[in-house]
Scaffold this active site. Structure first.
Site, PDB file in Angstrom:
ATOM      1  N   GLU A  81      -0.295  -7.424   7.226  1.00  0.00           N
ATOM      2  CA  GLU A  81       0.537  -8.702   6.873  1.00  0.00           C
ATOM      3  C   GLU A  81       2.155  -8.694   7.644  1.00  0.00           C
ATOM      4  O   GLU A  81       2.886  -9.681   7.150  1.00  0.00           O
ATOM      5  CB  GLU A  81       0.265  -9.164   5.539  1.00  0.00           C
ATOM      6  CG  GLU A  81      -1.093  -9.736   5.129  1.00  0.00           C
ATOM      7  CD  GLU A  81      -1.962  -8.592   5.017  1.00  0.00           C
ATOM      8  OE1 GLU A  81      -1.759  -7.479   4.762  1.00  0.00           O
ATOM      9  OE2 GLU A  81      -3.171  -9.000   5.452  1.00  0.00           O
ATOM     10  N   HIS A  87     -10.702   1.934  10.652  1.00  0.00           N
ATOM     11  CA  HIS A  87      -9.707   0.602  10.219  1.00  0.00           C
ATOM     12  C   HIS A  87      -8.329   1.065  10.537  1.00  0.00           C
ATOM     13  O   HIS A  87      -7.454   0.052  10.952  1.00  0.00           O
ATOM     14  CB  HIS A  87      -9.898   0.808   8.608  1.00  0.00           C
ATOM     15  CG  HIS A  87      -9.473  -0.671   8.002  1.00  0.00           C
ATOM     16  ND1 HIS A  87      -8.772  -0.640   6.809  1.00  0.00           N
ATOM     17  CD2 HIS A  87      -9.470  -1.844   8.276  1.00  0.00           C
ATOM     18  CE1 HIS A  87      -8.481  -1.533   6.588  1.00  0.00           C
ATOM     19  NE2 HIS A  87      -8.849  -2.457   7.550  1.00  0.00           N
ATOM     20  N   ARG A 131       7.967  11.978   5.662  1.00  0.00           N
ATOM     21  CA  ARG A 131       8.870  10.959   6.606  1.00  0.00           C
ATOM     22  C   ARG A 131       9.488  10.075   5.725  1.00  0.00           C
ATOM     23  O   ARG A 131      10.333   9.311   6.060  1.00  0.00           O
ATOM     24  CB  ARG A 131       7.905  10.522   7.550  1.00  0.00           C
ATOM     25  CG  ARG A 131       7.601  11.228   8.831  1.00  0.00           C
ATOM     26  CD  ARG A 131       6.502  11.038   9.590  1.00  0.00           C
ATOM     27  NE  ARG A 131       6.038  11.953  10.399  1.00  0.00           N
ATOM     28  CZ  ARG A 131       5.488  13.159  10.245  1.00  0.00           C
ATOM     29  NH1 ARG A 131       5.490  13.680   9.147  1.00  0.00           N
ATOM     30  NH2 ARG A 131       5.449  13.910  11.270  1.00  0.00           N
ATOM     31  N   PHE A 176      10.763  -1.504  14.036  1.00  0.00           N
ATOM     32  CA  PHE A 176       9.421  -0.791  13.674  1.00  0.00           C
ATOM     33  C   PHE A 176       9.481   0.268  12.666  1.00  0.00           C
ATOM     34  O   PHE A 176       9.885   1.529  12.750  1.00  0.00           O
ATOM     35  CB  PHE A 176       8.967  -0.379  15.039  1.00  0.00           C
ATOM     36  CG  PHE A 176       7.485   0.461  14.959  1.00  0.00           C
ATOM     37  CD1 PHE A 176       7.255   1.861  14.715  1.00  0.00           C
ATOM     38  CD2 PHE A 176       6.389  -0.515  14.671  1.00  0.00           C
ATOM     39  CE1 PHE A 176       5.720   2.176  14.546  1.00  0.00           C
ATOM     40  CE2 PHE A 176       5.058   0.052  14.488  1.00  0.00           C
ATOM     41  CZ  PHE A 176       4.760   1.156  14.336  1.00  0.00           C
ATOM     42  N   TRP A 183       0.883  -1.181  -0.007  1.00  0.00           N
ATOM     43  CA  TRP A 183      -0.028  -0.064  -0.195  1.00  0.00           C
ATOM     44  C   TRP A 183       0.912   1.274   0.122  1.00  0.00           C
ATOM     45  O   TRP A 183       1.959   1.463   0.743  1.00  0.00           O
ATOM     46  CB  TRP A 183      -0.941   0.098   1.288  1.00  0.00           C
ATOM     47  CG  TRP A 183      -2.111  -0.856   1.065  1.00  0.00           C
ATOM     48  CD1 TRP A 183      -2.280  -2.019   1.043  1.00  0.00           C
ATOM     49  CD2 TRP A 183      -3.358  -0.267   1.258  1.00  0.00           C
ATOM     50  NE1 TRP A 183      -3.655  -2.338   1.097  1.00  0.00           N
ATOM     51  CE2 TRP A 183      -4.471  -1.474   1.231  1.00  0.00           C
ATOM     52  CE3 TRP A 183      -4.049   0.898   1.294  1.00  0.00           C
ATOM     53  CZ2 TRP A 183      -5.742  -1.257   1.438  1.00  0.00           C
ATOM     54  CZ3 TRP A 183      -5.290   1.096   1.650  1.00  0.00           C
ATOM     55  CH2 TRP A 183      -6.224  -0.045   1.382  1.00  0.00           C
ATOM     56  N   SER A 208     -11.304   7.422   6.711  1.00  0.00           N
ATOM     57  CA  SER A 208     -12.582   8.125   7.264  1.00  0.00           C
ATOM     58  C   SER A 208     -13.255   7.021   8.328  1.00  0.00           C
ATOM     59  O   SER A 208     -14.266   7.283   8.767  1.00  0.00           O
ATOM     60  CB  SER A 208     -13.534   8.339   6.153  1.00  0.00           C
ATOM     61  OG  SER A 208     -13.748   7.278   5.234  1.00  0.00           O
ATOM     62  N   LEU A 229       0.682   3.401   7.116  1.00  0.00           N
ATOM     63  CA  LEU A 229      -0.623   3.218   7.377  1.00  0.00           C
ATOM     64  C   LEU A 229      -1.110   5.056   7.210  1.00  0.00           C
ATOM     65  O   LEU A 229      -0.690   5.713   7.870  1.00  0.00           O
ATOM     66  CB  LEU A 229      -1.024   2.746   8.449  1.00  0.00           C
ATOM     67  CG  LEU A 229      -0.942   1.248   8.452  1.00  0.00           C
ATOM     68  CD1 LEU A 229      -0.514   0.740  10.088  1.00  0.00           C
ATOM     69  CD2 LEU A 229      -2.374   0.741   8.111  1.00  0.00           C
ATOM     70  N   ILE A 230      -2.300   5.197   6.453  1.00  0.00           N
ATOM     71  CA  ILE A 230      -2.627   6.623   6.411  1.00  0.00           C
ATOM     72  C   ILE A 230      -4.024   6.574   6.975  1.00  0.00           C
ATOM     73  O   ILE A 230      -4.745   5.957   6.395  1.00  0.00           O
ATOM     74  CB  ILE A 230      -2.312   7.245   5.018  1.00  0.00           C
ATOM     75  CG1 ILE A 230      -0.976   7.291   4.486  1.00  0.00           C
ATOM     76  CG2 ILE A 230      -3.081   8.634   5.014  1.00  0.00           C
ATOM     77  CD1 ILE A 230      -0.754   7.682   3.220  1.00  0.00           C
ATOM     78  N   SER A 286       0.159  -3.599   5.442  1.00  0.00           N
ATOM     79  CA  SER A 286       0.687  -3.660   6.882  1.00  0.00           C
ATOM     80  C   SER A 286       0.252  -4.360   7.918  1.00  0.00           C
ATOM     81  O   SER A 286       1.129  -5.125   8.838  1.00  0.00           O
ATOM     82  CB  SER A 286       0.556  -2.020   7.484  1.00  0.00           C
ATOM     83  OG  SER A 286       1.374  -1.235   6.708  1.00  0.00           O
TER      84      SER A 286
END
Ligand SMILES: O=c1[nH]c(NC[C@H](O)[C@H](O)[C@H](O)CO)c([N+](=O)[O-])c(=O)[nH]1
Length: 165
Positions: free
Chosen positions: A63, A98, A137, A123, A27, A95, A91-92, A61
């Site tokens: 997985e 999740h 980042r 991490f 992703w 709405s 991960l973003i 993520s």
């Protein structure tokens, strides 16, 4: 002793004898590619041989923990055990909730893997509230932040070497 910035290495560590795995989610590809490149760049800078950097992808993520464990077990079976693994994901927040559930579950599972596999599991998951935060980042916004993938490469080499006897 001068107070070092957050995360700065306390000394240079020699990665020349290490085998390091990178397991990345698919992703947010542009961001992931930059983070992976940053981690590889730092691993090479610290002496890890290119042929000893093993990269594999997983769907997302969520997985990363199980994918990292399977990757470690695969290399054990091959007789070429890994000395550290860098799971990388982005991960973003959307709405729904999740995002929160995946962040929480993945973070705790990756932490546990350190103690279960007894090798450093770094991490390398960005948990961001916007694309802009994630891009910064990953070092994709000029003049903003450095590529956090480099920090993760450095952490992998340090943790895989400094406590060895
Ligand atoms: O790596 C990510 N996985 C995401 N979802 C997929 C998840 O990690 C699993 O791959 C999927 O649920 C199948 O298990 C994301 N979002 O949903 O937003 C995301 O932002 N990043």
């Amino acid at each position: 002793m001068a107070v070092k910035g957050l995360g700065e290495m306390d000394q240079t560590y020699d990665g020349s004898n290490l085998r390091v795995g990178i397991v990345h989610a698919r992703w947010n590809k542009k961001i992931i590619d930059s983070l992976v490149n940053g981690a590889v760049k730092k691993l090479l800078e610290l002496g890890v041989k290119e042929e000893n950097i093993f990269v594999e992808s997983v769907p997302g993520s969520f997985e990363l923990p199980f994918g990292s464990q399977l990757f470690v077990e695969k290399h054990e079976k091959l007789g070429k055990p890994l000395d550290a693994v860098i799971p990388i994901g982005t991960l973003i927040k959307g709405s729904t909730m999740h995002f929160e559930y995946i962040c929480d579950a993945t973070t705790h599972a990756l932490m546990k893997l350190n103690f279960e596999l007894k090798i450093p599991i770094i991490f390398g998951v960005l948990t961001c509230l916007s694309d802009e935060q994630a891009e910064a980042r990953a070092g994709l916004v000029p003049g903003k932040m450095h590529n956090h993938g480099e920090d993760w490469g450095a952490a992998a080499v340090e943790m895989a070497t400094k406590f060895n006897v």
